[in-house]
Scaffold this active site. Sequence first.
Site, PDB file in Angstrom:
ATOM      1  N   PHE A 292      -1.084  -5.269  10.781  1.00 27.06           N
ATOM      2  CA  PHE A 292      -2.003  -5.575   9.682  1.00 27.06           C
ATOM      3  C   PHE A 292      -1.707  -6.939   9.064  1.00 27.06           C
ATOM      4  CE2 PHE A 292      -1.460  -0.759   8.798  1.00 27.06           C
ATOM      5  CZ  PHE A 292      -2.010  -0.460  10.032  1.00 27.06           C
ATOM      6  N   SER A 293      -0.585  -7.540   9.457  1.00 24.11           N
ATOM      7  CA  SER A 293      -0.306  -8.887   8.948  1.00 24.11           C
ATOM      8  C   SER A 293      -1.352  -9.865   9.474  1.00 24.11           C
ATOM      9  CB  SER A 293       1.094  -9.351   9.358  1.00 24.11           C
ATOM     10  OG  SER A 293       1.163  -9.510  10.761  1.00 24.11           O
TER      11      SER A 293
ATOM     12  N   GLU B 208      -4.756  -6.922   2.270  1.00 21.08           N
ATOM     13  CA  GLU B 208      -3.593  -7.697   2.702  1.00 21.08           C
ATOM     14  C   GLU B 208      -3.710  -9.182   2.373  1.00 21.08           C
ATOM     15  OE1 GLU B 208      -4.917  -5.286   4.539  1.00 21.08           O
ATOM     16  OE2 GLU B 208      -3.271  -3.914   4.964  1.00 21.08           O
TER      17      GLU B 208
ATOM     18  N   GLU C  99       0.828  -1.204   0.000  1.00 23.31           N
ATOM     19  CA  GLU C  99       0.000   0.000   0.000  1.00 23.31           C
ATOM     20  C   GLU C  99       0.864   1.256   0.000  1.00 23.31           C
ATOM     21  OE1 GLU C  99      -2.263  -0.935   3.506  1.00 23.31           O
ATOM     22  OE2 GLU C  99      -2.937  -2.775   2.552  1.00 23.31           O
TER      23      GLU C  99
ATOM     24  N   HIS D  54      -1.636  -0.605  16.609  1.00 23.98           N
ATOM     25  CA  HIS D  54      -0.482  -0.114  15.845  1.00 23.98           C
ATOM     26  C   HIS D  54       0.810  -0.285  16.640  1.00 23.98           C
ATOM     27  CE1 HIS D  54      -3.238   1.557  12.945  1.00 23.98           C
ATOM     28  NE2 HIS D  54      -2.273   2.144  12.280  1.00 23.98           N
TER      29      HIS D  54
HETATM   30  C1  LIG Z   1      -5.703  -3.577   7.504  1.00 25.45           C
HETATM   31  C2  LIG Z   1      -5.023  -2.278   7.385  1.00 25.45           C
HETATM   32  N1  LIG Z   1      -4.226  -2.065   6.324  1.00 25.45           N
HETATM   33  C3  LIG Z   1      -3.598  -0.887   6.186  1.00 25.45           C
HETATM   34  C4  LIG Z   1      -3.766   0.107   7.101  1.00 25.45           C
HETATM   35  C5  LIG Z   1      -3.025   1.416   6.946  1.00 25.45           C
HETATM   36  N2  LIG Z   1      -3.959   2.455   6.569  1.00 25.45           N
HETATM   37  C6  LIG Z   1      -4.478   3.263   7.494  1.00 25.45           C
HETATM   38  S1  LIG Z   1      -5.550   4.321   6.848  1.00 25.45           S
HETATM   39  C7  LIG Z   1      -5.362   3.715   5.305  1.00 25.45           C
HETATM   40  C8  LIG Z   1      -6.143   4.287   4.185  1.00 25.45           C
HETATM   41  C9  LIG Z   1      -7.599   4.065   4.332  1.00 25.45           C
HETATM   42  O1  LIG Z   1      -8.276   4.674   3.298  1.00 25.45           O
HETATM   43  P1  LIG Z   1      -9.840   4.809   3.278  1.00 25.45           P
HETATM   44  O2  LIG Z   1     -10.474   3.531   3.670  1.00 25.45           O
HETATM   45  O3  LIG Z   1     -10.210   5.364   1.961  1.00 25.45           O
HETATM   46  O4  LIG Z   1     -10.158   5.833   4.429  1.00 25.45           O
HETATM   47  P2  LIG Z   1      -9.787   7.390   4.514  1.00 25.45           P
HETATM   48  O5  LIG Z   1      -8.394   7.481   5.044  1.00 25.45           O
HETATM   49  O6  LIG Z   1      -9.901   7.958   3.150  1.00 25.45           O
HETATM   50  O7  LIG Z   1     -10.765   7.966   5.469  1.00 25.45           O
HETATM   51  C10 LIG Z   1      -4.424   2.705   5.309  1.00 25.45           C
HETATM   52  C11 LIG Z   1      -3.984   1.995   4.107  1.00 25.45           C
HETATM   53  C12 LIG Z   1      -4.586  -0.171   8.216  1.00 25.45           C
HETATM   54  N3  LIG Z   1      -4.757   0.740   9.190  1.00 25.45           N
HETATM   55  N4  LIG Z   1      -5.212  -1.350   8.316  1.00 25.45           N
END
Ligand SMILES: Cc1ncc(C[n+]2csc(CCOP(=O)(O)OP(=O)(O)O)c2C)c(N)n1
Lengths: 326, 311
Positions: free
Chosen positions: A87-88, A61, A30, A130
Amino acid sequence: MSESLRYIQAVNAALAWSLESRSDTVYFGEDVALPGGPFGATKGLHKRFGSDRIFDTPISETGFLGMALGAAMTGLRPIAEIMYADFSFVAMDQIVNQIATIRYSSAGRWKAPLVIRMQQGYSPGACAQHSHSVEAYFAHTPGLRVALPSTPDDAYQMLRTAVVSDDPVVVAEARMLYPTRGPVRTDAPVEPIGGARVVRDGRDATVVAWSRMVPAALAAADQLAAEGIETEVIDLRWLNPLDFDTVGASVARTGRLVVAHEANLTGGFGAEIAARAASECFADLRAPVARVAAPDVPMPAAPALQKAVVPEAEHVAEAVRGTVRR
Amino acid sequence: MGLPDDYRAMARIRRFEERLAALKDDGEIPGSIHLCNGQEAIPVGAARALRDGDHVTATYRGHGWALARGVDMTGLFAEMMGRDSAVNGGRAASPYLSDPGRWFMGENSIVGAGVPIATGAALTAQRTGSGAVSVVSIGDGAMNQGNVHEAINLAAVLDLPLVLVVENNVYSEMSRIEDMVRIRQLAERAAGYGIPGRVVDGNDPDAVAEAVAEAVTRAREGSGPSIVEAMTERLVGHYSGDVQHYRPAGEIAAAREREPLARIRAAADAALTARLDAVDAEVEAEVEAAVVAAREVPFPDPATIKEYVYV
Ligand SMILES: Cc1ncc(C[n+]2csc(CCOP(=O)(O)OP(=O)(O)O)c2C)c(N)n1
């Protein structure tokens, strides 16, 4: 040639090396391509290697770790990035049931030469989702190699070792170490997998640590030296393959063993080291093995509470004093 | 509810987030925070369609939902300051807070993980006949998590009273949603589950309220889940400290003209403008008082560290 790099820059250099020197390597996760990674680990790599070699995935994932496995089984050498080690767990089936077992269950007819790169551990104010230290989950799983580099040089060397390995390797970096700077041997040959390292000699006690607890153990050894206690510090580096010989040899010299990790105490990898010491170093031990670890609570977010949870140098020093006094 | 009420509800969220950002800059907030500036119309509109007893589950970008559902502002500030707040005692901080007293099942900092949990609240509502609904908000990027698909399908086959609100703010962290899916609107996926899906203007609280009310009515009648995709834009970075190098020049400036508060102001005559100014002043005072009160909350006692692990 040795360059002074920050830990995170060493990761970047190792990835560049992998994409440069191995045409079968692909990198995905990501925000890794165009954005350059949430921590800058992949900065500049997309520009240099293009979307065929490094690309962004959806937040999926399970999907992209399964994809890594299938690609590895059929000729690519994927490095998949899990942003935070926490997140794993979303992809645990692919890691534990699929990736780890395929080589064994196929009697070696398939293999899974892939790397799962992630960063772990606490940081100030980060919540329970986290802050996990995940090493024991993966070290418990036969079929996975587990690497925990603690210095910029190891971040570089161990990641390259992981990439050329024909086994699946989980590389868990320590987020809190990303800013640390140190010499990196950018022209060293790729090391074989495994191998603990004595990073400080001492005769009174052995501290076995990995990841963020290595600098903590070294700081503890400095404090203890001022008190006249000479501490040997071992950076275990790889939990699998486990180099217990280096630990055993050190315990034979010092007679005392402290294991230090940031993960929770119960069922942590420190328990494995303690058990091995009990069965293999019994005659050498002059005191019970001591463990330094987080108490068995989910990570709280408030720094006032984190302070009571996260092990630091002073906890290591106290544990060493405890074993030396006995 | 009239314009000034919606305006106030959204302004409370906006000012709260702005104040949080400043507290973060001043070092009073230790962890990361994810602000919802620009997206206020979604929780505010949705909250209008809900009643006490309806559960809400949010993403980690959920301060707006917490406030819109009535979680105490002082408690929220204190929680994020790492203090022994009445909300979660300093254990959760920004991305994981919750309030059972306000039926707020919490934020979740694992993307998508809230949807199966919200589906469970919908199961409880159905099996106990409480008549409640379960609303869950996720980002556009979360629509690509496997557990989200599993949960929506479960809710669909069980006819559960679930309303999935997708806050499509264009980005997931630093990646554009158009690079992550092949469909134009995420609500199109509803057809794949055999449930209704609608796209609404997420910067218009009335449009959100109407669409969520329709989905809620359907859910309360026992006809099952729906997806409401609310189109919006993020006015700030993904997290505190995000310099947004990945966003095209001018994009945020343009979004500032479309955001919900600016939109109400742009259409207001002199009389309404004066009323909105008065609302702003009251909100400012409320937020400031909450910050002052939050600073009075003590830090948690490390001796309590093992409390709440087990019952
Ligand atoms: C399972 C998981 N994978 C990756 C992340 C890291 N991460 C945190 S926020 C995010 C983006 C999320 O995007 P979206 O669902 O569009 O929500 P927005 O930030 O736009 O509100 C990511 C990849 C996470 N927290 N949990």
